[in-house]
Design a protein around this motif. Structure first.
Motif, PDB file in Angstrom:
ATOM      1  N   ARG A 113       0.812  -1.220   0.000  1.00  0.00           N
ATOM      2  CA  ARG A 113       0.000   0.000   0.000  1.00  0.00           C
ATOM      3  C   ARG A 113       0.847   1.272   0.000  1.00  0.00           C
ATOM      4  NH1 ARG A 113      -4.239   1.739   4.748  1.00  0.00           N
ATOM      5  NH2 ARG A 113      -5.038   3.647   3.766  1.00  0.00           N
ATOM      6  N   LEU A 114       0.466   2.226  -0.862  1.00  0.00           N
ATOM      7  CA  LEU A 114       1.122   3.532  -0.928  1.00  0.00           C
ATOM      8  C   LEU A 114       0.271   4.549  -0.184  1.00  0.00           C
ATOM      9  CD1 LEU A 114       3.481   5.194  -2.050  1.00  0.00           C
ATOM     10  CD2 LEU A 114       2.114   5.633  -4.092  1.00  0.00           C
ATOM     11  N   HIS A 115       0.789   5.055   0.933  1.00  0.00           N
ATOM     12  CA  HIS A 115       0.072   5.994   1.795  1.00  0.00           C
ATOM     13  C   HIS A 115       0.015   7.384   1.162  1.00  0.00           C
ATOM     14  CE1 HIS A 115      -1.221   6.249   6.158  1.00  0.00           C
ATOM     15  NE2 HIS A 115      -1.372   4.975   5.896  1.00  0.00           N
ATOM     16  N   LEU A 116      -0.859   8.243   1.734  1.00  0.00           N
ATOM     17  CA  LEU A 116      -0.953   9.625   1.271  1.00  0.00           C
ATOM     18  C   LEU A 116       0.382  10.344   1.452  1.00  0.00           C
ATOM     19  CD1 LEU A 116      -2.625  12.009   0.229  1.00  0.00           C
ATOM     20  CD2 LEU A 116      -3.297  12.473   2.603  1.00  0.00           C
ATOM     21  N   PHE A 117       1.046  10.102   2.590  1.00  0.00           N
ATOM     22  CA  PHE A 117       2.338  10.739   2.815  1.00  0.00           C
ATOM     23  C   PHE A 117       3.417  10.141   1.913  1.00  0.00           C
ATOM     24  CE2 PHE A 117       0.240  11.871   6.833  1.00  0.00           C
ATOM     25  CZ  PHE A 117       0.506  13.236   6.853  1.00  0.00           C
ATOM     26  N   GLY A 118       3.188   8.918   1.460  1.00  0.00           N
ATOM     27  CA  GLY A 118       4.090   8.348   0.471  1.00  0.00           C
ATOM     28  C   GLY A 118       4.003   9.106  -0.841  1.00  0.00           C
ATOM     29  N   ILE A 119       2.801   9.515  -1.191  1.00  0.00           N
ATOM     30  CA  ILE A 119       2.617  10.337  -2.396  1.00  0.00           C
ATOM     31  C   ILE A 119       3.335  11.672  -2.228  1.00  0.00           C
ATOM     32  CG2 ILE A 119       0.911  11.515  -3.839  1.00  0.00           C
ATOM     33  CD1 ILE A 119      -1.061   9.291  -3.118  1.00  0.00           C
ATOM     34  N   LEU A 120       3.252  12.247  -1.011  1.00  0.00           N
ATOM     35  CA  LEU A 120       3.978  13.484  -0.733  1.00  0.00           C
ATOM     36  C   LEU A 120       5.480  13.266  -0.891  1.00  0.00           C
ATOM     37  CD1 LEU A 120       4.132  16.410   0.243  1.00  0.00           C
ATOM     38  CD2 LEU A 120       4.052  15.549   2.600  1.00  0.00           C
ATOM     39  N   GLY A 121       5.956  12.099  -0.465  1.00  0.00           N
ATOM     40  CA  GLY A 121       7.363  11.776  -0.644  1.00  0.00           C
ATOM     41  C   GLY A 121       7.745  11.739  -2.108  1.00  0.00           C
ATOM     42  N   CYS A 122       6.869  11.189  -2.940  1.00  0.00           N
ATOM     43  CA  CYS A 122       7.114  11.176  -4.384  1.00  0.00           C
ATOM     44  C   CYS A 122       7.209  12.590  -4.943  1.00  0.00           C
ATOM     45  CB  CYS A 122       6.007  10.406  -5.097  1.00  0.00           C
ATOM     46  SG  CYS A 122       5.969   8.633  -4.738  1.00  0.00           S
ATOM     47  N   VAL A 127      10.401  17.399  -6.923  1.00  0.00           N
ATOM     48  CA  VAL A 127      10.850  18.780  -6.695  1.00  0.00           C
ATOM     49  C   VAL A 127      12.368  18.835  -6.551  1.00  0.00           C
ATOM     50  CG1 VAL A 127      10.784  20.719  -5.072  1.00  0.00           C
ATOM     51  CG2 VAL A 127       8.672  19.522  -5.674  1.00  0.00           C
ATOM     52  N   GLY A 128      12.925  17.926  -5.751  1.00  0.00           N
ATOM     53  CA  GLY A 128      14.369  17.899  -5.571  1.00  0.00           C
ATOM     54  C   GLY A 128      15.102  17.609  -6.860  1.00  0.00           C
ATOM     55  N   SER A 129      14.585  16.671  -7.658  1.00  0.00           N
ATOM     56  CA  SER A 129      15.213  16.344  -8.935  1.00  0.00           C
ATOM     57  C   SER A 129      15.190  17.542  -9.877  1.00  0.00           C
ATOM     58  CB  SER A 129      14.488  15.151  -9.589  1.00  0.00           C
ATOM     59  OG  SER A 129      14.577  14.000  -8.786  1.00  0.00           O
ATOM     60  N   THR A 130      14.061  18.244  -9.903  1.00  0.00           N
ATOM     61  CA  THR A 130      13.951  19.426 -10.772  1.00  0.00           C
ATOM     62  C   THR A 130      14.953  20.500 -10.361  1.00  0.00           C
ATOM     63  OG1 THR A 130      11.587  18.977 -11.079  1.00  0.00           O
ATOM     64  CG2 THR A 130      12.380  21.184 -11.640  1.00  0.00           C
ATOM     65  N   THR A 131      15.119  20.694  -9.066  1.00  0.00           N
ATOM     66  CA  THR A 131      16.084  21.686  -8.567  1.00  0.00           C
ATOM     67  C   THR A 131      17.496  21.344  -9.015  1.00  0.00           C
ATOM     68  OG1 THR A 131      14.710  22.072  -6.605  1.00  0.00           O
ATOM     69  CG2 THR A 131      17.008  22.789  -6.496  1.00  0.00           C
TER      70      THR A 131
END
Length: 344
Positions: A113-122, A127-131
């Motif tokens: 299961r992928l949690h809501l906060f897991g989606i936030l982690g994604c 964002v970090g990759s784009t930076t």
């Protein structure tokens, strides 16, 4: 004046960096999918033979594992090509996207299961990759594989390589026999340390092939073949211990921890060998580090919420005495050795 200053700061990515970016993105998709397919293959092989986590190689006879292996090879080839065009500081952090692909497919296929906060982690990973992409250094101009060899022979990098090899041998011969089945950092440590050296050799080999295809034959130099031998040795070592880690621990834990360690050590090796930060301002370096920390935060959040979700699912299944999904025996305690009825 403000517009002129902005353009001076962000002149855009070079054509080589763009090629490296596209190749790195495609690599992440293939590699992320391969984790799931290989995991399914390892589960099927372990049901009828000796598990890879306890030294078995029955997965070599499992077609599904080979599909995952081929998918990973395609991704690694794209990754290999990306290093020939762009610096490791740009290419390696983009591996975070493979974690997102892996987590999404694990949610759908492996029922992890992928949690809501897991989606936030994604989201944080993106964002970090784009930076990092926006502030990555331009690729160093190299005209011969001999130049890469000279960089590898620098005392600072030789010290790093010697330290890595010493640590790897200690892990393999001392810690793995005792702690390999219960401590995830042992297998992942070997993969990550060896991986940092393999990336430097892959980059050297990629540059040699790119120069050769452009008309400057680098295959006549022994240094090219030395780098090739190092790549083969390191990749085989990584594959062996990564298989053991995937078979012993939860996929959602192996992927982010491996990524964080591998990326950190690879960036360190690249900074030492290719001196990437020498061509950047302090502001760019700090921004890249902020992007990297953002990615680390995303991977940590992703794996922690995944851990929580797996624990809740296990408790729920145990309370209902249900074995309907067939996964209850292996994914409940992701940071410890998976329980199994198989004796060794």
């Amino acid at each position: 004046m403000a517009t002129h200053s902005w353009r001076d700061t962000y002149k855009g990515m070079s054509s080589d960096n763009i090629k490296g970016l596209v190749l790195a993105l495609s690599s992440s998709f293939f590699i992320g999918a391969s984790f799931i397919v290989k995991k399914k293959g390892l589960k099927k092989a372990g049901a009828s033979g000796v598990r890879a986590g306890v030294g078995g190689y029955s997965y070599l006879y499992e077609p599904l594992w080979w599909v995952g292996m081929i998918t990973m090879i395609v991704g690694e080839i794209a990754n290999f090509a990306a290093y020939a065009f762009a610096p490791a500081i740009l290419v390696t952090p983009l591996g975070a996207l493979s974690i997102i692909i892996s987590a999404a497919l694990a949610h759908i296929i492996l029922r992890e299961r992928l949690h809501l906060f897991g989606i936030l982690g994604c989201v944080l990973c993106v964002v970090g990759s784009t930076t990092i992409v926006l502030h990555a250094p331009q690729e160093r101009e190299i005209e011969s594989v001999k130049e890469v060899w000279d960089l590898a022979m620098d005392p600072a990098f030789l010290f790093y390589a010697a330290l890595v090899m010493t640590t790897v041998f200690i892990l393999i011969f001392h810690f793995i026999p005792q702690y390999g089945q219960t401590h995830i950092m042992v297998y992942i440590g070997v993969c990550s340390l060896v991986g940092s050296l393999s990336v430097m050799s892959v980059k050297a080999l990629g540059i040699a092939l790119k120069l050769t295809l452009s008309g400057m034959n680098q295959l006549v130099y022994p240094q090219t073949w030395i780098f090739t031998l190092v790549v083969i040795t390191c990749v085989l070592t990584q594959m062996n211990y990564l298989n053991k880690a995937l078979d012993t621990f939860n996929t959602a834990v192996v992927s982010p921890i491996y990524y964080v360690m591998f990326t950190s050590l690879t960036i360190l090796a690249s900074v030492i060998m290719f001196k990437d930060w020498d061509r950047q301002s302090p502001t760019q370096v700090v921004t890249e580090m902020c992007g990297f920390v953002t990615i680390l935060s995303g991977t940590f959040l992703l794996h922690k919420t995944k851990d929580m979700a797996d624990g809740l699912q296990t408790i729920s299944r145990n309370s209902k005495h249900s074995e309907e999904d067939g996964f209850g025996d292996s994914d409940g305690i992701p940071l410890r050795r998976q329980d199994t009825l198989r004796t060794t």
